[in-house]
Write a protein that holds these residues in place. Structure first.
Motif, short mmCIF file in Angstrom:
data_model
loop_
_atom_site.label_atom_id
_atom_site.label_comp_id
_atom_site.label_asym_id
_atom_site.label_seq_id
_atom_site.Cartn_x
_atom_site.Cartn_y
_atom_site.Cartn_z
N THR A 196 0.86 -1.19 0.00
CA THR A 196 0.00 0.00 0.00
C THR A 196 0.89 1.23 0.00
N PRO A 197 0.75 2.11 -0.97
CA PRO A 197 1.65 3.26 -1.04
C PRO A 197 1.39 4.25 0.09
N ASP A 198 2.46 4.87 0.55
CA ASP A 198 2.35 5.93 1.55
C ASP A 198 2.01 7.26 0.90
N HIS A 199 2.46 7.43 -0.33
CA HIS A 199 2.20 8.67 -1.06
C HIS A 199 2.01 8.35 -2.54
N VAL A 200 1.14 9.10 -3.19
CA VAL A 200 0.91 8.97 -4.63
C VAL A 200 0.84 10.37 -5.22
N THR A 201 1.50 10.56 -6.34
CA THR A 201 1.42 11.85 -7.01
C THR A 201 1.42 11.64 -8.52
N GLY A 202 0.85 12.59 -9.25
CA GLY A 202 0.79 12.49 -10.70
C GLY A 202 -0.43 11.73 -11.16
N GLU A 203 -0.56 11.61 -12.47
CA GLU A 203 -1.67 10.88 -13.06
C GLU A 203 -1.23 10.26 -14.38
N GLY A 204 -1.96 9.22 -14.78
CA GLY A 204 -1.64 8.54 -16.03
C GLY A 204 -0.25 7.92 -15.97
N ILE A 205 0.49 8.03 -17.07
CA ILE A 205 1.82 7.44 -17.12
C ILE A 205 2.81 8.18 -16.22
N ASP A 206 2.44 9.35 -15.73
CA ASP A 206 3.32 10.13 -14.86
C ASP A 206 3.09 9.83 -13.39
N THR A 207 2.21 8.90 -13.08
CA THR A 207 1.92 8.56 -11.68
C THR A 207 3.15 7.95 -11.02
N VAL A 208 3.39 8.35 -9.78
CA VAL A 208 4.50 7.84 -9.00
C VAL A 208 3.97 7.41 -7.64
N TRP A 209 4.38 6.22 -7.19
CA TRP A 209 3.96 5.68 -5.90
C TRP A 209 5.18 5.57 -4.99
N ALA A 210 5.04 6.00 -3.75
CA ALA A 210 6.13 5.91 -2.77
C ALA A 210 5.74 4.94 -1.67
N TYR A 211 6.63 4.00 -1.38
CA TYR A 211 6.39 2.97 -0.37
C TYR A 211 7.52 3.03 0.65
N ASP A 212 7.17 3.16 1.91
CA ASP A 212 8.16 3.13 2.98
C ASP A 212 8.28 1.70 3.50
N ALA A 213 9.52 1.24 3.66
CA ALA A 213 9.74 -0.13 4.09
C ALA A 213 9.10 -0.41 5.45
N SER A 214 9.11 0.58 6.33
CA SER A 214 8.50 0.38 7.64
C SER A 214 7.00 0.13 7.53
N THR A 215 6.39 0.66 6.47
CA THR A 215 4.96 0.47 6.28
C THR A 215 4.66 -0.91 5.71
N PHE A 216 5.35 -1.30 4.64
CA PHE A 216 5.02 -2.60 4.06
C PHE A 216 5.51 -3.77 4.92
N ARG A 217 6.30 -3.45 5.96
CA ARG A 217 6.65 -4.47 6.94
C ARG A 217 5.77 -4.37 8.17
N GLY A 218 4.88 -3.38 8.21
CA GLY A 218 3.96 -3.22 9.33
C GLY A 218 4.60 -2.65 10.55
N ARG A 219 5.68 -1.86 10.37
CA ARG A 219 6.37 -1.27 11.51
C ARG A 219 6.18 0.24 11.50
N GLU A 220 6.43 0.85 12.65
CA GLU A 220 6.20 2.29 12.80
C GLU A 220 7.17 3.09 11.94
N LYS A 221 6.64 4.09 11.25
CA LYS A 221 7.48 4.95 10.43
C LYS A 221 8.18 6.00 11.29
N ARG A 222 9.36 6.39 10.82
CA ARG A 222 10.06 7.49 11.47
C ARG A 222 9.51 8.82 10.94
N PRO A 223 9.21 9.76 11.84
CA PRO A 223 8.64 11.03 11.37
C PRO A 223 9.65 11.83 10.58
N CYS A 224 9.13 12.61 9.65
CA CYS A 224 9.96 13.47 8.84
C CYS A 224 10.21 14.75 9.62
#
Length: 233
Positions: A194-222
């Motif tokens: 599950t992406p943490d962030h999504v930006t753009g549309e169509g072929i320009d869409t970009v998905w960002a995935y944090d390892a702490s999220t897809f492993r079910g662990r707490e993310k470090r704050p920015c």
């Protein structure tokens, strides 16, 4: 031959033979045309071979396990990737780096960036572009198969993939990356994350995935910004 008005037999034979003898100038012209024909054929053939030798590596799939031809990133895709690198630090790797656009853009933002690409022509061209852009010290390119590279040392991973490879790459990255790593997918998302962030549309869409999220662990704050994006009017 009888009769005073007759033509001697020897004269008739000479005339008959002369009709079948081609002028020397005609033979020379024919030979020259033949030589030019061979030369033209050789030039055309050589040109086609040269074009094939240069162009084929650019359109041949760079990642051999799946059909992944080289398709240059658009300006908007690069902007969206850079946007996803806000608040990020550490090293960056572009998997299947093509002509080096993403790596060079990241290097200009202060990242130590590396590109892996199986196509040696694209790697050489990327190195030239990095030198021309003045970031060859922080933008490196290597000829390698992504499946033979370990990505555990990278904090930021960028991939322009195709659906056929995303599941296998998802497993590889989940196995190798540290918890503070971020994976940025362009054109196609990963199937299970599950992406943490999504930006753009169509072929320009970009998905960002944090390892702490897809492993079910707490993310470090920015807590800080690695760089600021210019404000567009």
């Amino acid at each position: 031959m009888e009769g005073g008005g007759g033509i001697p037999l020897e004269t008739l034979k000479e005339e008959s033979q002369s009709r079948h003898v081609l002028p020397a100038s005609f033979e020379v012209n024919s030979l020259q045309k033949s030589n030019w024909g061979f030369l033209l054929t050789g030039l055309v053939g050589g040109t086609l071979v040269a074009v094939y030798a240069v162009a084929t590596p650019f359109v041949t799939p760079a990642l051999r396990k799946v059909c992944l031809p080289f398709v240059p990133a658009t300006t908007k895709q690069i902007e969206n990737v850079v946007k996803m690198l806000r608040c990020r630090r550490g090293s960056l790797v572009d998997i299947g780096s093509g002509d080096g656009r993403i790596v060079i853009a990241a290097a200009k933002k202060g990242f130590t960036a590396v590109g892996y690409e199986l196509n040696r022509w694209l790697v050489w061209y990327s190195r030239y572009r990095a030198w021309r852009e003045g970031v060859h010290g922080s933008a490196k390119f290597y000829i390698s198969d992504l499946w033979k590279v370990t990505f555990s040392q990278y904090s930021n991973v960028v991939i322009f993939g195709v659906p056929q490879m995303m599941l296998q790459l998802e497993k590889k990255l989940e196995r190798e990356l540290e918890d503070d790593a971020r994976v940025i997918a362009c054109r196609f998302p990963f199937p299970h994350w599950t992406p943490d962030h999504v930006t753009g549309e169509g072929i320009d869409t970009v998905w960002a995935y944090d390892a702490s999220t897809f492993r079910g662990r707490e993310k470090r704050p920015c807590t800080s910004m690695h760089f600021q994006l210019p404000i567009q009017a």
